[in-house]
Motif scaffolding. Sequence first.
Motif, short mmCIF file in Angstrom:
data_model
loop_
_atom_site.label_atom_id
_atom_site.label_comp_id
_atom_site.label_asym_id
_atom_site.label_seq_id
_atom_site.Cartn_x
_atom_site.Cartn_y
_atom_site.Cartn_z
N GLN A 243 0.84 -1.20 0.00
CA GLN A 243 0.00 0.00 0.00
C GLN A 243 0.87 1.26 0.00
O GLN A 243 0.61 2.22 -0.74
N GLN A 244 1.94 1.24 0.78
CA GLN A 244 2.85 2.39 0.84
C GLN A 244 3.58 2.58 -0.49
O GLN A 244 3.71 3.72 -0.98
N VAL A 245 4.05 1.49 -1.10
CA VAL A 245 4.74 1.58 -2.39
C VAL A 245 3.80 2.10 -3.46
O VAL A 245 4.15 2.97 -4.27
N ARG A 246 2.59 1.57 -3.48
CA ARG A 246 1.61 1.99 -4.49
C ARG A 246 1.25 3.46 -4.34
O ARG A 246 1.15 4.19 -5.34
N ILE A 292 8.03 20.12 -3.97
CA ILE A 292 7.61 18.80 -4.46
C ILE A 292 8.78 17.81 -4.37
O ILE A 292 8.61 16.66 -3.94
N ASP A 293 9.96 18.27 -4.78
CA ASP A 293 11.15 17.41 -4.74
C ASP A 293 11.45 16.98 -3.31
O ASP A 293 11.74 15.80 -3.05
N ARG A 294 11.39 17.92 -2.39
CA ARG A 294 11.68 17.59 -0.99
C ARG A 294 10.66 16.58 -0.44
O ARG A 294 11.03 15.63 0.27
N LYS A 295 9.39 16.76 -0.79
CA LYS A 295 8.35 15.85 -0.32
C LYS A 295 8.54 14.44 -0.90
O LYS A 295 8.51 13.44 -0.15
N LEU A 296 8.75 14.32 -2.19
CA LEU A 296 8.89 13.01 -2.81
C LEU A 296 10.16 12.30 -2.34
O LEU A 296 10.14 11.09 -2.07
N ALA A 297 11.26 13.04 -2.22
CA ALA A 297 12.51 12.43 -1.77
C ALA A 297 12.38 11.95 -0.32
O ALA A 297 12.87 10.86 0.03
N HIS A 298 11.72 12.74 0.52
CA HIS A 298 11.51 12.32 1.91
C HIS A 298 10.62 11.08 1.97
O HIS A 298 10.90 10.14 2.74
N ALA A 301 12.72 8.08 0.94
CA ALA A 301 13.67 7.69 1.99
C ALA A 301 12.96 6.93 3.11
O ALA A 301 13.45 5.89 3.57
N CYS A 302 11.81 7.42 3.53
CA CYS A 302 11.05 6.73 4.57
C CYS A 302 10.59 5.36 4.10
O CYS A 302 10.60 4.37 4.86
N LEU A 303 10.18 5.28 2.83
CA LEU A 303 9.70 4.02 2.29
C LEU A 303 10.83 2.99 2.22
O LEU A 303 10.63 1.81 2.56
N SER A 430 23.79 4.84 6.90
CA SER A 430 23.11 4.65 8.18
C SER A 430 21.60 4.73 8.02
O SER A 430 20.86 4.01 8.68
N SER A 431 21.13 5.62 7.17
CA SER A 431 19.70 5.68 6.85
C SER A 431 19.52 6.53 5.60
O SER A 431 20.34 7.41 5.32
N ALA A 432 18.47 6.23 4.86
CA ALA A 432 18.20 6.99 3.64
C ALA A 432 17.90 8.45 3.99
O ALA A 432 18.28 9.36 3.24
N ARG A 433 17.22 8.67 5.10
CA ARG A 433 16.91 10.05 5.49
C ARG A 433 18.17 10.82 5.86
O ARG A 433 18.26 12.02 5.61
N ARG A 434 19.13 10.13 6.46
CA ARG A 434 20.39 10.81 6.80
C ARG A 434 21.11 11.20 5.51
O ARG A 434 21.64 12.31 5.40
N PHE A 435 21.16 10.31 4.53
CA PHE A 435 21.79 10.62 3.26
C PHE A 435 21.09 11.79 2.57
O PHE A 435 21.73 12.70 2.04
N LEU A 436 19.77 11.79 2.62
CA LEU A 436 19.00 12.88 2.02
C LEU A 436 19.27 14.19 2.74
O LEU A 436 19.36 15.26 2.11
#
Length: 467
Positions: A243-246, A292-298, A301-303, A430-436
């Motif tokens: 559901q999250q991926v979709r 929009i870029d910041r929202k989609l990238a975040h 990363a969370c996904l 360490s985490s996708a959010r850290r890299f972002l």
Amino acid sequence: METRVGAQLMRQTTDLDIDHGFARLYSASVYRASELWDQLVMRLPDARGKELDELHESIELIHLILLQGLADLDYLKAKAERLASEVENQQTELLDDLQVKFAPVAVAGAPRTNAPLQDSLLSGGYVAPTAAWARAVAAATSATHNSYVALLEAISKAFDERRVRETDKIAKWAPALAVTLAGVPLITEAYGKLISNVWTWAAALLFLLPAVVLGGVGGYVYLRRGRLLGQLKTSKNFQDDYQQVRDFLALCRTENLERIRQELSVERAQQENAGMDALRAAAIYFDQWDAIDRKLAHDLACLVERLNKHLPSAPAARSDARKRLKPRDGTTTESLKQSVETWALFSMLANERPREFLLFPLPRLMLLYRAYPIIPPQVSLREGSERAPRLVSDAELRVTLRVFCSARIEDVEAFDERVCHLAHSSTGRSSARRFLDILDREIGIRAGMAEGDWVVANARIRSIGGL
């Protein structure tokens, strides 16, 4: 003339690089699907009951994911063939120009001809390599498409075999169903005696026995209503993750991003027509894309972090041959089912991304797809013995950074190496959010950067972690 043809071929070469990257991704996906399919089929002959149902449900999941990718492959195949045709047309136009602009050269003892000049321009420079690459990309896309079709046909035959087998079983259950239905009059008769106070143990038995049978059949149907009605039974983790991926892919679909681009472009044109300074209108335009870029990238990363939490556990250290021989997907149907679900989620995440990042000012999202190890090693998404392909092509990287971040072309390759190194280092991994967060706050990547901003960002990444 050769330079002009090379400039005209730039769009085709860029599109070919993008299509080749997608063809490699789909090839890796179907290669892994074939491995999983082979392991599932090997278990079918001796599987019984619940295990047999789980095996067929895993096969159905592979079938559904492949069907989703087949439509995109049809598009890629048609596009690659069209690009190959356009490159061939460029060759024809070049020959026509040669005939018009250059008279045949007289050579002593030979007919008047400009064939040497034609051969030089067509076999050297840009035209011949691009034409050969276009044919290779078209062939690779067609081969991947054929692999998808072949695997889907094999799975369809397995479904047909199961359908025939289960249809034969229905006939065997018909007598039992007839006996059960025959008990309905007995219940009616027993109930009639009950209300007329003519009650005996025989009447009670005639009432209770068919009632228990019918109740058992009804309970069985209720408990298995999902499977009986065609519902695909998957794990709770997969249902939530899917559901999250979709939802994420629905936001960053090419069609949705193109709609946003058209709307923002119309707003920008209206602002300029209303007297707003063009630079101010452009700044507003890129600020909207930056949000929009910041929202989609975040969200991505969370996904990715969410999916990594549900990966199959890594195998323990194997000190002897017996342990090393243990299959990587486990020895149980449950572990194989988990491998199929993991493949399905990460295949969708990789293959259903925006088709052309170079059309949209989304540098953070593009770099996250490009550099961060979104597809973990446990998924085994690769092409045979080769490593997993990049999720973003070199051409998309160069054009996106040049157009939307004012990057200098000579800096892009080194910048890409540093970003990828950072993503795979202990700090970025360490985490996708850290890299972002490093990309956003410490390096300063964003849509609509000026050339001076790019110079600063390029200098910053060199100073991070001794890069």
